[in-house]
Design an enzyme around this catalytic site. Structure first.
Site, PDB file in Angstrom:
ATOM      1  N   SER A   1      42.505  75.137  -1.282  1.00 33.28           N
ATOM      2  CA  SER A   1      43.187  75.618  -0.063  1.00 33.28           C
ATOM      3  C   SER A   1      43.049  74.543   0.999  1.00 33.28           C
ATOM      4  CB  SER A   1      42.565  76.926   0.443  1.00 33.28           C
ATOM      5  OG  SER A   1      43.056  77.206   1.750  1.00 33.28           O
TER       6      SER A   1
ATOM      7  N   LYS B   1      51.677  85.247   7.999  1.00 35.68           N
ATOM      8  CA  LYS B   1      50.200  85.094   7.966  1.00 35.68           C
ATOM      9  C   LYS B   1      49.575  85.748   9.188  1.00 35.68           C
ATOM     10  CE  LYS B   1      49.543  80.878   5.219  1.00 35.68           C
ATOM     11  NZ  LYS B   1      48.995  79.533   5.128  1.00 35.68           N
TER      12      LYS B   1
ATOM     13  N   HIS C   1      69.534  81.610 -21.698  1.00 33.57           N
ATOM     14  CA  HIS C   1      69.551  82.909 -22.371  1.00 33.57           C
ATOM     15  C   HIS C   1      69.835  84.046 -21.401  1.00 33.57           C
ATOM     16  CE1 HIS C   1      68.057  81.202 -26.188  1.00 33.57           C
ATOM     17  NE2 HIS C   1      67.514  80.316 -25.370  1.00 33.57           N
TER      18      HIS C   1
ATOM     19  N   GLU D   1      60.415  74.886   2.511  1.00 37.33           N
ATOM     20  CA  GLU D   1      59.515  74.716   3.661  1.00 37.33           C
ATOM     21  C   GLU D   1      59.959  73.590   4.594  1.00 37.33           C
ATOM     22  OE1 GLU D   1      55.210  75.401   3.236  1.00 37.33           O
ATOM     23  OE2 GLU D   1      55.582  75.584   1.096  1.00 37.33           O
TER      24      GLU D   1
ATOM     25  N   GLY E   1      51.522  75.169  -1.026  1.00 33.41           N
ATOM     26  CA  GLY E   1      51.290  73.730  -1.134  1.00 33.41           C
ATOM     27  C   GLY E   1      49.955  73.384  -1.752  1.00 33.41           C
TER      28      GLY E   1
ATOM     29  N   ARG F   1      51.445  70.959   2.089  1.00 32.59           N
ATOM     30  CA  ARG F   1      52.338  70.526   0.995  1.00 32.59           C
ATOM     31  C   ARG F   1      52.430  69.013   0.874  1.00 32.59           C
ATOM     32  NH1 ARG F   1      54.314  72.952   5.085  1.00 32.59           N
ATOM     33  NH2 ARG F   1      55.884  72.088   6.457  1.00 32.59           N
TER      34      ARG F   1
HETATM   35  O1  PA5 Z   1      52.779  74.191   2.682  1.00 33.67           O
HETATM   36  C1  PA5 Z   1      52.260  75.122   3.288  1.00 33.67           C
HETATM   37  O2  PA5 Z   1      51.968  75.047   4.503  1.00 33.67           O
HETATM   38  C2  PA5 Z   1      51.943  76.413   2.570  1.00 33.67           C
HETATM   39  O3  PA5 Z   1      52.622  76.529   1.360  1.00 33.67           O
HETATM   40  C3  PA5 Z   1      50.421  76.517   2.381  1.00 33.67           C
HETATM   41  O4  PA5 Z   1      49.965  75.537   1.478  1.00 33.67           O
HETATM   42  C4  PA5 Z   1      50.042  77.927   1.883  1.00 33.67           C
HETATM   43  O5  PA5 Z   1      50.425  78.883   2.833  1.00 33.67           O
HETATM   44  C5  PA5 Z   1      48.553  78.060   1.621  1.00 33.67           C
HETATM   45  O6  PA5 Z   1      47.793  77.582   2.711  1.00 33.67           O
HETATM   46  P1  PA5 Z   1      46.592  76.562   2.408  1.00 33.67           P
HETATM   47  O7  PA5 Z   1      47.223  75.371   1.781  1.00 33.67           O
HETATM   48  O8  PA5 Z   1      45.996  76.264   3.738  1.00 33.67           O
HETATM   49  O9  PA5 Z   1      45.652  77.302   1.503  1.00 33.67           O
END
Ligand code: PA5
Length: 347
Positions: free
Chosen positions: A96, A341, A248, A232, A54, A148
């Site tokens: 992040s 994780k 293709h 998700e 996300g 996200r």
């Molecule tokens: O939507 C989510 O929770 C995940 O896709 C996170 O975005 C992903 O695991 C990365 O974590 P973060 O956004 O805290 O860096």
């Protein structure tokens, strides 16, 4: 009914309200980038957006939003290191939401080692600490969302980072216009909108299928967002099909698809795409019908590139939550992702 009550019955953290607030998030993000004090950098090597899931989505969407206005290289670093060519001439945006994602932290350290100028977009965590230690500008993303659901923040942060890298013009006016369109569409497609709105209709049609979301050009970037949101929020497998490439190879497998599973295809369309890609999308839909339970088409709304992109992103985000409602899933639950994780953190 896909109304406020049925959404509230599964959506324990009110993620749906955050999705509907996309326009507000985009406007707020512009202000937050400004408040970070990030200064322009003459980054002849362009921009690298380091992030995962996300938090990487803004970087994945930004090239689609810019189109030919992108004048320097743009890359996503979605692993533990930057591309080999990264260095003092490339701006690195580390994104992040939690500030704790190990791949993004590794890319931050890689950028330090290579002497690359950096910016950070986060709510805090170790990433914010490292940035503050190094005097690196931090775009402060508000806390309390699912990562996200902060797509408005990650998209605007990446657009602004491209501007600061000298890779793109300012899109501030276009961002404001796209945010206003997102407000309108949220009312039309939201829970108080009609039961036969595009978002509710598509969610109902996809229910019980493995969604495959296809598109060309800017619609391909939006298709990736649809797939991730459906994974998700609705907790189902979903896949992206990128045109024209799919014509293709993937196209050959579709006649056999019905023997293997129930697939629901949504082809995203941009009315301003290359006419050959528009024709390919139409013909692909006809051929895919042989193997899919349902084939739907969804067209971008709005005029500018960013409006068209944002309209498709918002539609997919809403579809993913309606699909969660139909499946009785709380969109906040991402059990296997959390398990992975945690297992990695223990080793
Ligand atoms: O939507 C989510 O929770 C995940 O896709 C996170 O975005 C992903 O695991 C990365 O974590 P973060 O956004 O805290 O860096």
């Amino acid at each position: 009914m896909l109304d406020r009550d049925s959404v509230a019955a599964v959506d324990s953290t009110a993620q749906f309200a955050e999705v509907l607030d996309l326009g507000t998030h985009m406007r707020d993000a512009l202000w937050r980038v400004e408040s970070s004090g990030a200064a322009p950098v003459d980054a002849s090597g362009g921009l690298i957006v380091a992030g995962m899931g996300g938090s990487a989505i803004g970087g994945r969407l930004v090239a689609a939003g810019l189109g030919s206005r992108l004048t320097r290289p743009l890359a996503i670093a979605d692993g533990y290191e930057l591309p080999g060519w990264a260095g003092p001439q490339t701006l690195v945006l580390c994104s992040s939401y939690s500030g704790r994602t190990e791949e993004t932290l590794a890319c931050y350290d890689d950028a330090v080692a290579r002497g690359a100028p950096r910016m950070v977009a986060t709510t805090g965590g170790e990433l914010a600490e490292r940035a503050r230690r190094d005097g690196v500008p931090v775009i402060p993303i508000p806390g309390g969302f699912q990562p996200r659901a902060a797509v408005g923040y990650s998209l605007v942060s990446a657009l602004e980072a491209a501007r600061l890298a000298g890779a793109a013009p300012s899109l501030a006016g276009e961002i404001e216009a796209a945010a206003a369109l997102a407000d309108e569409l949220a009312a039309e497609w939201g829970p108080d909108g009609p039961e036969d709105s595009d978002a509710k209709t598509i969610a109902r049609a996809l229910h019980g299928t493995i969604p495959v979301i296809g598109g060309a050009e800017l619609a391909a970037a939006a298709a990736y967002r649809w797939k991730s949101e459906i994974n998700e929020n609705a907790s189902v497998p979903a896949f992206t099909s990128v045109l024209p490439e799919a014509g293709h190879n993937e196209i050959v497998g579709w006649p056999a698809a019905r023997e293997l599973g129930r697939f629901g295809v949504v082809l995203l369309e941009d009315p301003r795409a290359n006419p050959r890609n528009r024709l390919r999308t139409e013909l692909t839909g006809e051929l895919v019908e042989a193997g899919a339970e349902v084939v739907l088409h969804a067209s971008a709304r709005g005029v500018t590139r960013l409006e068209r992109l944002v309209s498709l992103v918002l539609l997919g985000d809403l579809v993913s939550i309606y699909l969660a409602v139909l499946r009785g899933e709380d969109p906040v639950d991402i059990g296997p992702l959390d398990t992975l994780k945690a297992a990695l953190a223990r080793r």
